[in-house]
Design an enzyme around this catalytic site. Structure first.
Site, PDB file in Angstrom:
ATOM      1  N   TYR A 131       0.811  -1.216   0.000  1.00 14.62           N
ATOM      2  CA  TYR A 131       0.000   0.000   0.000  1.00 14.62           C
ATOM      3  C   TYR A 131       0.847   1.271   0.000  1.00 14.62           C
ATOM      4  CZ  TYR A 131      -3.111  -3.539   2.094  1.00 14.62           C
ATOM      5  OH  TYR A 131      -3.801  -4.684   2.377  1.00 14.62           O
ATOM      6  N   HIS A 134       1.917 -11.596   2.462  1.00 14.75           N
ATOM      7  CA  HIS A 134       0.756 -11.009   1.796  1.00 14.75           C
ATOM      8  C   HIS A 134       0.084 -11.988   0.839  1.00 14.75           C
ATOM      9  CE1 HIS A 134      -0.817  -6.748   0.681  1.00 14.75           C
ATOM     10  NE2 HIS A 134      -1.771  -7.632   0.592  1.00 14.75           N
ATOM     11  N   SER A 145     -11.892  -6.634   3.364  1.00 15.83           N
ATOM     12  CA  SER A 145     -13.021  -6.293   2.488  1.00 15.83           C
ATOM     13  C   SER A 145     -14.345  -6.821   3.040  1.00 15.83           C
ATOM     14  CB  SER A 145     -12.795  -6.814   1.060  1.00 15.83           C
ATOM     15  OG  SER A 145     -11.750  -6.133   0.430  1.00 15.83           O
ATOM     16  N   ARG A 155     -15.767  -4.312  -0.713  1.00 19.05           N
ATOM     17  CA  ARG A 155     -15.167  -3.143  -1.366  1.00 19.05           C
ATOM     18  C   ARG A 155     -16.172  -1.992  -1.527  1.00 19.05           C
ATOM     19  NH1 ARG A 155     -12.917  -7.422  -4.669  1.00 19.05           N
ATOM     20  NH2 ARG A 155     -11.021  -8.079  -3.620  1.00 19.05           N
ATOM     21  N   PHE A 175     -19.513  -2.385  -1.811  1.00 16.32           N
ATOM     22  CA  PHE A 175     -20.804  -2.782  -2.378  1.00 16.32           C
ATOM     23  C   PHE A 175     -21.851  -2.966  -1.279  1.00 16.32           C
ATOM     24  CE2 PHE A 175     -21.739  -4.324  -6.822  1.00 16.32           C
ATOM     25  CZ  PHE A 175     -23.113  -4.181  -6.727  1.00 16.32           C
TER      26      PHE A 175
END
Length: 330
Positions: A58, A128, A207, A211, A213
């Site tokens: 990130y 990750h 999430s 994300r 939604f």
């Protein structure tokens, strides 16, 4: 007030909801302002959040996300748990261009993260993504050395499958597995959750709002910024989008009937899946942060849980990533 949950048998204690910081610098269009992002992080601390999640990925090649989190948390570092991640290599522009979980790179990332985060220890250090070129036993061994040196407290994996988890755990106990999990993404339920529970490993759900939604504040993919991953997310495309929007509208009706928001419904659903699960919703907004954290006050009845399952029995329509980014579990 947020309650505490214990992740793994090594004693990692965190609040039942954490904060993911990825969207503050990467993958969701133009980054938010530094000042507002720091304000969100510090407000989370004020409200009792103790788990904060970042990653080398990130940083966009500059250390941006870890530096942000380090600055925001510095005044009360000893009161929180910071998780970060390793496992990629980057081009000269800071864009990831492959995996690198070699022991040498793991140590390099750890030293950089310690500096960026303004700390002398990383609470949770995740791989990750599995690296097909490096045996996970070597990864676990490298993190084990960092734990023995006092630079890392707990070992984590992200998007790892059952066999990988078992192999890593045999070398260095895995405290937590982080993988996408939400009403819209249920892939972990069949094989992954049973294994981590067998081994006594905690689970962090990233999430958890699909994300964005599952907040119901969605729009067609073409209306998102070119730098926003939702512009290309399969769940936002064509018929997938239409069907998923129908589902979130029905979930929204259920939330209205309970006098909560769709986001609170989605987070309360996750919290109800087990005491070993901690969702880490991300946001750039203090208002959204406060809304999300109030989900901890929501109790869903058996009938409400069954209604959610009836509306979304198998998760969302569409894959959760474009094919080249879709994790493969082993």
């Amino acid at each position: 007030m947020l309650k505490e949950r214990t992740l793994g048998r090594e004693g990692l204690k965190v609040t039942e909801l954490g904060l993911g910081t990825m969207g503050m610098t990467a993958f969701y269009g133009t980054a938010g302002s530094l000042e507002e992002s720091i304000a969100v992080i510090r407000r989370a601390h004020e409200l009792g959040v103790t788990m904060f999640d970042t990653a080398e990925l990130y940083n966009m090649g500059t250390g941006a996300n870890e530096r942000l989190l380090g600055e925001a948390l510095h005044p009360f570092r000893d009161e929180v748990q910071i998780a970060t991640k390793f496992g990629f290599k980057y081009d000269e522009h800071g864009n990831s261009n492959g995996h690198d979980s070699s022991p040498e790179n793991i140590r390099r990332v750890a030293e950089n993260s310690l500096r960026y985060l303004q700390t002398d220890v990383i609470d949770v250090f995740y791989q990750h993504r599995p690296d097909p070129k490096v045996p996970v036993e070597d990864v676990a061994g490298a993190v084990k050395e960092l734990i023995e040196e006092g630079k890392v407290r707990y070992f984590g994996l992200s998007e790892a499958g059952p066999e990988t988890v078992r192999r890593a755990h045999a070398v260095q106990p895995v405290s937590v597995l982080q993988t996408e999990y939400s009403i819209f993404e249920r892939g972990v339920e069949t094989d992954v959750l049973p294994v981590v529970r067998e081994l006594g490993i905690g689970f962090v759900a990233y999430s958890p709002l699909g994300r964005g939604f599952l907040t119901s504040a969605v729009k067609p993919s073409a209306e998102y910024d070119e730098a926003d991953m939702r512009r290309f997310d399969p769940r936002w495309q064509g018929e997938n989008y239409a069907k998923n929007k129908q589902a979130i509208d029905r979930l929204g009706d259920l939330a209205v009937a309970k006098q909560i928001t769709p986001a609170q419904l989605a987070l309360a659903w996750l919290l109800a899946q087990g005491q070993d699960i901690v969702p880490i919703p991300g946001t750039r907004s203090r208002t959204r942060l406060e809304e999300n954290l109030r989900a901890a006050e929501v109790t869903l009845t058996r009938a409400e849980l069954e209604s959610i399952h009836e509306i979304v029995p198998n998760g969302a329509y569409g894959a959760r990533y474009v094919p080249e980014h879709l994790p493969t579990w082993v």
